[in-house]
Design a protein around this motif. Structure first.
Motif, short mmCIF file in Angstrom:
data_model
loop_
_atom_site.label_atom_id
_atom_site.label_comp_id
_atom_site.label_asym_id
_atom_site.label_seq_id
_atom_site.Cartn_x
_atom_site.Cartn_y
_atom_site.Cartn_z
N GLY A 20 0.85 -1.18 0.00
CA GLY A 20 0.00 0.00 0.00
C GLY A 20 0.88 1.23 0.00
O GLY A 20 1.94 1.25 -0.65
N ALA A 21 0.48 2.26 0.75
CA ALA A 21 1.21 3.53 0.70
C ALA A 21 2.64 3.38 1.22
O ALA A 21 3.61 3.69 0.51
CB ALA A 21 0.44 4.58 1.51
N ILE A 22 2.80 2.88 2.43
CA ILE A 22 4.14 2.82 3.02
C ILE A 22 4.99 1.74 2.33
O ILE A 22 6.16 1.96 2.00
CB ILE A 22 4.04 2.58 4.55
CG1 ILE A 22 3.46 3.83 5.23
CG2 ILE A 22 5.38 2.20 5.16
CD1 ILE A 22 4.33 5.08 5.16
N GLY A 23 4.40 0.59 2.07
CA GLY A 23 5.14 -0.49 1.40
C GLY A 23 5.61 -0.06 0.02
O GLY A 23 6.75 -0.33 -0.38
N SER A 24 4.75 0.64 -0.72
CA SER A 24 5.12 1.07 -2.08
C SER A 24 6.18 2.17 -2.04
O SER A 24 7.02 2.27 -2.94
CB SER A 24 3.88 1.57 -2.83
OG SER A 24 2.98 0.50 -2.99
N ARG A 57 3.67 3.60 -9.44
CA ARG A 57 4.00 4.98 -9.80
C ARG A 57 4.14 5.78 -8.50
O ARG A 57 3.23 5.78 -7.67
CB ARG A 57 2.91 5.59 -10.68
CG ARG A 57 3.29 6.97 -11.22
CD ARG A 57 2.23 7.52 -12.16
NE ARG A 57 2.05 6.72 -13.35
CZ ARG A 57 2.86 6.74 -14.42
NH1 ARG A 57 3.92 7.54 -14.42
NH2 ARG A 57 2.62 5.98 -15.45
N LEU A 58 5.30 6.41 -8.34
CA LEU A 58 5.53 7.24 -7.15
C LEU A 58 5.62 8.70 -7.56
O LEU A 58 6.35 9.05 -8.50
CB LEU A 58 6.82 6.81 -6.45
CG LEU A 58 7.15 7.59 -5.17
CD1 LEU A 58 6.13 7.29 -4.06
CD2 LEU A 58 8.55 7.26 -4.66
N ILE A 59 4.85 9.52 -6.88
CA ILE A 59 4.86 10.96 -7.17
C ILE A 59 5.46 11.67 -5.95
O ILE A 59 5.00 11.47 -4.83
CB ILE A 59 3.42 11.47 -7.43
CG1 ILE A 59 2.85 10.76 -8.65
CG2 ILE A 59 3.38 12.98 -7.65
CD1 ILE A 59 1.63 9.99 -8.44
N SER A 60 6.49 12.44 -6.21
CA SER A 60 7.17 13.11 -5.09
C SER A 60 7.78 14.40 -5.59
O SER A 60 8.51 14.39 -6.59
CB SER A 60 8.27 12.19 -4.56
OG SER A 60 9.06 12.87 -3.64
N ALA A 61 7.51 15.49 -4.90
CA ALA A 61 8.09 16.80 -5.22
C ALA A 61 8.06 17.08 -6.73
O ALA A 61 9.09 17.35 -7.34
CB ALA A 61 9.53 16.88 -4.69
N ASN A 62 6.89 16.99 -7.31
CA ASN A 62 6.67 17.29 -8.74
C ASN A 62 7.39 16.35 -9.70
O ASN A 62 7.48 16.62 -10.89
CB ASN A 62 7.07 18.74 -9.08
CG ASN A 62 6.23 19.71 -8.30
OD1 ASN A 62 5.06 19.42 -8.04
ND2 ASN A 62 6.83 20.82 -7.91
N GLN A 63 7.93 15.26 -9.18
CA GLN A 63 8.52 14.25 -10.07
C GLN A 63 7.66 13.00 -10.01
O GLN A 63 7.02 12.74 -8.98
CB GLN A 63 9.92 13.88 -9.60
CG GLN A 63 10.97 14.90 -9.99
CD GLN A 63 12.33 14.37 -9.62
OE1 GLN A 63 12.65 14.25 -8.46
NE2 GLN A 63 13.12 14.03 -10.63
N THR A 64 7.65 12.26 -11.08
CA THR A 64 6.91 11.01 -11.02
C THR A 64 7.71 9.90 -11.71
O THR A 64 8.36 10.14 -12.74
CB THR A 64 5.49 11.19 -11.64
OG1 THR A 64 4.91 9.92 -11.82
CG2 THR A 64 5.49 11.92 -12.96
N ASN A 145 -4.21 6.83 -7.01
CA ASN A 145 -4.98 5.91 -7.84
C ASN A 145 -4.41 4.53 -7.56
O ASN A 145 -3.41 4.41 -6.85
CB ASN A 145 -4.80 6.23 -9.34
CG ASN A 145 -5.56 7.48 -9.72
OD1 ASN A 145 -6.77 7.56 -9.53
ND2 ASN A 145 -4.85 8.46 -10.23
N ARG A 146 -5.01 3.50 -8.16
CA ARG A 146 -4.48 2.15 -7.89
C ARG A 146 -3.01 2.06 -8.33
O ARG A 146 -2.67 2.48 -9.44
CB ARG A 146 -5.32 1.11 -8.63
CG ARG A 146 -5.08 -0.26 -8.04
CD ARG A 146 -6.20 -1.20 -8.30
NE ARG A 146 -6.06 -2.36 -7.43
CZ ARG A 146 -6.45 -3.57 -7.75
NH1 ARG A 146 -7.04 -3.78 -8.91
NH2 ARG A 146 -6.29 -4.56 -6.91
N PHE A 147 -2.16 1.59 -7.47
CA PHE A 147 -0.71 1.43 -7.68
C PHE A 147 -0.02 2.78 -7.90
O PHE A 147 1.09 2.82 -8.43
CB PHE A 147 -0.42 0.50 -8.87
CG PHE A 147 -1.13 -0.83 -8.79
CD1 PHE A 147 -0.92 -1.67 -7.71
CD2 PHE A 147 -2.01 -1.24 -9.79
CE1 PHE A 147 -1.59 -2.90 -7.61
CE2 PHE A 147 -2.67 -2.45 -9.70
CZ PHE A 147 -2.46 -3.28 -8.61
N GLU A 148 -0.66 3.89 -7.50
CA GLU A 148 -0.04 5.22 -7.64
C GLU A 148 -0.07 5.92 -6.29
O GLU A 148 -1.14 6.07 -5.68
CB GLU A 148 -0.80 6.05 -8.69
CG GLU A 148 -0.76 5.40 -10.06
CD GLU A 148 -1.27 6.28 -11.18
OE1 GLU A 148 -1.25 5.81 -12.33
OE2 GLU A 148 -1.68 7.43 -10.91
#
Ligand SMILES: NC(=O)c1ccc[n+]([C@@H]2O[C@H](COP(=O)([O-])OP(=O)(O)OC[C@H]3O[C@@H](n4cnc5c(N)ncnc54)[C@H](OP(=O)(O)O)[C@@H]3O)[C@@H](O)[C@H]2O)c1
Length: 318
Positions: A20-24, A57-64, A145-148
């Protein structure tokens, strides 16, 4: 005592149970750092959807980034699991572990990175020869979203163990799980870290559910501040009986600080209730109520919140 090591190259794969969130978050940064990681998804169907999506898909500080992290479901795991990071919600942990029990090496090293208490003892009973370490994180991540997933706030992560002779394993693990920018440190008193986190969660999570409000809105009225004070008082009384007063000496101030710095957030328990999902209430307020009962210490407000939240309707899933 089980001696565990991360060293043999063939045993290096880090499995993550609870993508989920932390694992991903850990999986995605680990993947970017070149670590040998495999996700364990719930079932074949989820694995199929994951493969269609192409990864996390990881979104962080305007990067993905789309990270095609290798993944399994319980039926497809083909090597013994020697290293396992567990990031399920507390109430999901034992069921999830039982689904992969036959794949877990007898002397596996597991790190339980989640909120709530009481689960580690149950894992140790089911896996008596495994090394089970505990962690606590203040990183913030949520599903878009799913997996994001969005890495929404930077924090720090502590791992530790009550067993003194596990220091070498802990240091190795802290280093091997510190995927930049995530930082892990070894805590010499992980019980204090976990108890303090539990105490803060005991206040913020159930009260945000009862008032259906954001964290910062808990400080908006004298009635809510009085409820905070009452929960704090009950936990301080219990902590005193348990000899843990020092760990939560400034609990009211800590709660106020967390509610202020995360003012715009909706707590994870509120999000779970609004989505009709099970909550972590048993491992948070329930754990405190159980200890209070064992030690004959009154905790009426915590008990009331536990009952109120357990009565809330859940969405039935097929
Ligand atoms: N998110 C944060 O910012 C944050 C911060 C600090 C601490 N924490 C704590 O970290 C822990 C994890 O939180 P989270 O937000 O990452 O929760 P989450 O997004 O709900 O992730 C839990 C994951 O576990 C999976 N799972 C459940 N049962 C499973 C099973 N039998 N087999 C395989 N996978 C299974 C779930 O899959 P399904 O989706 O299929 O159910 C879900 O993907 C919690 O204790 C939370 O309180 C979270």
């Amino acid at each position: 005592m089980v001696k565990a090591s991360l060293s043999p190259a063939s045993e290096r794969t880090l499995y993550i149970l609870g993508a989920g969130a932390i694992g991903s978050l850990w999986a995605a940064y680990g993947y970017q750092a070149g670590a040998d990681i495999r996700l364990i998804l719930r079932d074949q169907n989820t694995l199929g959807h994951y493969r269609q999506h192409g990864g996390i898909r990881l979104i962080s500080a305007n990067q993905t980034w789309l990270c095609p992290i290798p993944a399994d479901c319980p039926e497809s795991i083909s090597t013994p699991i020697q290293h396992l990071l567990i990031t399920t919600k507390a109430q999901q942990t034992l069921d999830a572990l039982r689904c992969i029990k036959s794949h877990i090496a007898t002397q596996a090293v597991m790190v339980l990175l989640q909120n709530g208490l009481g689960i580690v003892e149950q894992i140790r009973r089911e896996f008596p020869r495994a090394t089970v370490l505990q962690g606590s994180t203040t990183e913030a991540c949520y599903q878009q979203n799913r997996f994001e997933y969005v890495h929404a706030g930077r924090g720090h992560t502590f791992i530790g163990s009550t067993e003194n002779d596990q220091r070498t394993v802990l240091l190795e693990l802290a280093e091997s799980l510190s995927f930049p920018p995530l930082q892990l440190s070894v805590s010499d008193n992980i019980d204090a870290v976990l108890w303090r986190k539990l105490a803060i969660n005991c206040v913020i999570n159930p009260l945000t559910v009862i008032h259906r409000c954001r964290n910062g809105e808990l400080l908006n009225s004298s009635e809510r501040r009085a409820q905070i004070q009452q929960i704090v008082n009950e936990i301080l009384a219990l902590s005193s009986v348990l000899g843990r007063s020092e760990w939560v000496a400034n609990l009211y101030e800590l709660v106020t600080e967390v509610a202020t710095t995360t003012a715009a957030n909706r707590s994870s328990m509120l999000q779970d209730v609004e989505a009709g999902r099970d909550t972590e209430i048993d491992a948070i307020t329930g754990y405190v109520c159980q200890l209070a009962e064992q030690h004959n210490t009154p905790a009426p407000m915590n008990k009331q919140l536990l009952d109120d939240i357990k009565r809330l309707p859940k969405v039935t899933r097929c």
